[in-house]
Design an enzyme around this catalytic site. Structure first.
Site, PDB file in Angstrom:
ATOM      1  N   GLY A 288       0.833  -1.201   0.000  1.00  0.00           N
ATOM      2  CA  GLY A 288       0.000   0.000   0.000  1.00  0.00           C
ATOM      3  C   GLY A 288       0.863   1.244   0.000  1.00  0.00           C
ATOM      4  O   GLY A 288       2.037   1.205  -0.361  1.00  0.00           O
ATOM      5  N   LYS A 289       0.293   2.365   0.432  1.00  0.00           N
ATOM      6  CA  LYS A 289       1.013   3.629   0.454  1.00  0.00           C
ATOM      7  C   LYS A 289       1.679   3.859   1.814  1.00  0.00           C
ATOM      8  O   LYS A 289       1.223   3.358   2.839  1.00  0.00           O
ATOM      9  CB  LYS A 289       0.057   4.782   0.141  1.00  0.00           C
ATOM     10  CG  LYS A 289      -0.473   4.767  -1.294  1.00  0.00           C
ATOM     11  CD  LYS A 289      -1.346   5.985  -1.580  1.00  0.00           C
ATOM     12  CE  LYS A 289      -1.819   5.970  -3.039  1.00  0.00           C
ATOM     13  NZ  LYS A 289      -2.665   7.144  -3.363  1.00  0.00           N
ATOM     14  N   LYS A 304       2.587   2.940   7.210  1.00  0.00           N
ATOM     15  CA  LYS A 304       2.324   2.053   6.085  1.00  0.00           C
ATOM     16  C   LYS A 304       0.847   1.666   6.133  1.00  0.00           C
ATOM     17  O   LYS A 304       0.408   0.960   7.043  1.00  0.00           O
ATOM     18  CB  LYS A 304       3.208   0.812   6.214  1.00  0.00           C
ATOM     19  CG  LYS A 304       3.687   0.240   4.912  1.00  0.00           C
ATOM     20  CD  LYS A 304       4.647  -0.895   5.188  1.00  0.00           C
ATOM     21  CE  LYS A 304       5.552  -1.144   3.996  1.00  0.00           C
ATOM     22  NZ  LYS A 304       6.484  -2.240   4.253  1.00  0.00           N
ATOM     23  N   ASP A 400      13.997 -10.476   0.959  1.00  0.00           N
ATOM     24  CA  ASP A 400      13.950  -9.432  -0.070  1.00  0.00           C
ATOM     25  C   ASP A 400      15.016  -8.372   0.210  1.00  0.00           C
ATOM     26  O   ASP A 400      14.748  -7.171   0.207  1.00  0.00           O
ATOM     27  CB  ASP A 400      12.566  -8.783  -0.116  1.00  0.00           C
ATOM     28  CG  ASP A 400      12.311  -8.062  -1.433  1.00  0.00           C
ATOM     29  OD1 ASP A 400      11.500  -7.136  -1.449  1.00  0.00           O
ATOM     30  OD2 ASP A 400      12.958  -8.399  -2.449  1.00  0.00           O
TER      31      ASP A 400
END
Length: 613
Positions: A288-289, A304, A400
């Protein structure tokens, strides 16, 4: 059908219609497909128009007729067009997303693709087979690809890893007529999986008895655990008034057990972000943003906010915040708190003012990182990952690691961020976790990609790619070139200053007068990106090696003492802090509130209790 047809129209496909009569001019030379029409059963003069489908199903590789007729092979084996023997090919489905042709009967084009594959993948001529090309429902050109071993029946594991990495990461570039593509590989049956040792009857009886006993013990333990869990849930329900804390009213397993994080109301976060205004938006990702928030006491946070499609269930969200609240290290971005109400899921993190490492390496942030600063960044981010692997309880594999997930604080110390793909490793699983492959192309461990067995060494490989970024400032895959392969190709130990990488290095690094520890740093990076996980160091070993490099330069690396980097940027008491590389003040006004970058390592004074709505 005659010469009046548009001359550039190479293929006319009229399959499965009700065409009963066709007149074909004597000068018509293009491809016409009439399969499935009545005209094919009435004696069409040129039967090729009704048999084209059978022609296209033949392999474009060397004709199997040269092998002495039709041969059959056992299951999972195919006849090699090169050796005329049964073998286990590496195979899969190749999808071409934008071919510059529609003519499937032009065998020359497909021969050019076969030749390109065996040349660029290091195979012998004739060892590539393409079969059954057709345009699927997505209008992609789809065909079966098989690569055959030059000798014997099998490829070895390193060869299979190399093929999979080249095709799946698209480092292999096909002829320009085929354009962009993607490849889905089929599982490869290595010979070990077919080898079995005969067992005696006594051994079989022993194994059976032992297995039965183990199963009975596990069933007993499971029954006991279920009973204990129900007792604990009843106790929680009595002792905690917010055991059902989900906004939907459904029980999510009890209030989360938080350490150093707190619950925020939706209205608090809405107010501190000015109703989630676009001015406060810091970025956008798959979750999301991310918004910048300023509380009344001038504390700054990064919020977040999950978008609807990425929302988790209440229990999953609770488990995530419990995990993040337990992770405390100065080189990891800290969780401040969370919000779970009004259909919202939000995580509140400490605010890191100087953006990502990738932004600094690319010049986007305006910060120039000298060689010593890059060494410190490598060390601090390695410490954060070593903590996740060895000191977190349970251990965590990040999954990641990349330069965009390493943030720089106001003193340019590194903090590892974004545990969105992280994987917990319980004691029973430690060392490997079978999981769907996730991560970012260019940083992805090739062994993890091929075996789907995730280990801490997968993070080590990704960190090695980041180390090469610190040397070159290039992205892992840039203009079709993979930085690991480029460095490995150019390395020359006879060049004692640049090790053959002068042209590949970032000018800031190349022009440094004295590259302290450059050779050892490069050697360590290449150890981290070894193809086999067993050949890579652990993150704690990487930390020790980086500490040795910095210690030899006389820089303080003890994690318990004030870092030399912090000492370099000290300012007198009461003076405005200035960035060492940008001649601008940290202090600035936002929405009429003057705010300073705050000390976020233990600098929060929020209550750690979970507060009721």
């Amino acid at each position: 059908m005659d010469d009046s047809i548009y001359p550039r129209l190479k293929l006319v496909d009229l399959q499965e219609n009700r065409i009963s009569t066709v007149i074909i001019g004597e000068h018509y030379k293009n491809t016409l497909i009439l399969i499935g029409n009545p005209v094919c059963s009435t004696g069409l003069s040129n039967a090729n128009y009704c048999n084209l489908r059978q022609q296209l199903k033949q392999p474009y590789s060397i004709s199997l007729a040269n092998c002495g007729g039709i041969l059959s092979c056992p299951l999972d084996q195919k006849l090699s067009p090169q050796s005329c023997a049964c073998a286990y090919p590496y195979q899969g489905m190749l999808y071409v997303r934008g071919p510059l042709f529609r003519e499937l009967s032009n065998i020359t084009i497909f021969h050019s693709l076969e030749k390109s594959l065996w040349e660029k993948l290091g195979l012998t001529p004739g060892s590539v087979s393409l079969q059954n090309p057709f345009f699927n429902g997505d209008d992609y050109l789809q065909m079966q690809l098989a690569l055959f071993p030059p000798t014997g029946q099998y490829f070895n594991r390193s060869e299979v890893q190399r093929f999979g990495f080249s095709l799946s990461n698209q480092t292999y570039k096909p002829p320009h007529e085929f354009g962009p593509y993607y490849f889905i590989a089929s599982p490869y049956a290595f010979p070990d999986s077919y080898k079995g040792a005969s067992l005696s009857i006594g051994t079989i009886i022993g194994i059976t008895a032992g297995s039965t006993t183990l199963i009975l013990c596990l069933v007993g333990l499971m029954v006991y655990a279920i009973r204990q869990k129900k007792r604990a849930e009843r106790a929680i329900g009595i002792s905690r008034p917010f055991a059902s804390w989900a906004s939907s009213g459904k029980d999510s397993g009890g209030a989360p057990q938080l350490k150093g994080a707190r619950w925020f109301s939706y209205d608090e976060l809405k107010k501190c972000t000015n109703n989630f205004s676009g001015r406060n938006e810091l970025g956008f990702g798959g979750y999301g943003k991310v918004y910048r928030g300023v509380f009344p006491d001038r504390k700054i946070v990064a919020i977040k906010r999950a978008q609807e499609g990425s929302m988790q269930g209440g229990l999953e969200f609770k488990n995530e915040i419990e995990l993040l609240s337990r992770v405390h290290h100065k080189n990891l971005v800290s969780l401040v708190g969370f919000c779970f109400e009004k259909g919202e899921q939000m995580l509140v993190y400490e605010f890191i003012p100087n953006g990502t490492l990738r932004e600094s390496l690319s010049g986007k942030s305006g910060i120039q990182l000298d060689w010593k600063r890059r060494l410190r960044i490598a060390l601090s981010s390695a410490r954060g990952l070593a903590y996740l692997h060895e000191l977190a309880n349970p251990p965590i594999i990040h999954r990641d690691v990349k330069s965009t997930n390493i943030l720089l604080d106001d003193n340019l110390n590194a903090k590892v961020a974004d545990f969105g793909l992280s994987k917990l490793v319980s004691d029973s699983e430690k060392g490997h976790v079978s999981t769907q492959v996730k991560g970012t192309l260019g940083y992805l461990d090739p062994e993890y990609f091929m075996t789907q067995q995730l280990t801490e060494k997968s993070d080590v490989y990704s960190f090695g790619v980041v180390m090469l970024e610190l040397i070159t400032s290039k992205q892992p895959i840039e203009k079709g070139k993979y930085v690991v392969r480029e460095v490995r190709t150019l390395m020359n130990n006879k060049d004692e200053e640049y090790y053959g990488l002068r042209e590949l290095m970032d000018p800031v690094v190349r022009n440094t007068a004295n590259l302290i520890g450059f050779g050892r740093f490069l050697e360590l990076a290449m150890q981290c990106v070894e193809g086999l996980a067993s050949d890579r160091p652990t993150m704690s070993e990487v930390v020790k090696a980086l500490e040795t490099i910095l210690h030899n330069d006389g820089m303080i690396t003890n994690s318990t003492s004030a870092s030399s980097s912090a000492a370099n940027f000290e300012v007198s008491k009461g003076a405005a802090a200035r960035h060492p590389y940008i001649d601008t003040l940290f202090t600035k006004k936002d929405d009429g509130i003057e705010s300073d970058a705050f000390d976020y390592s233990g600098g929060y004074t929020f209550s750690s209790e979970v507060e009721p709505k």
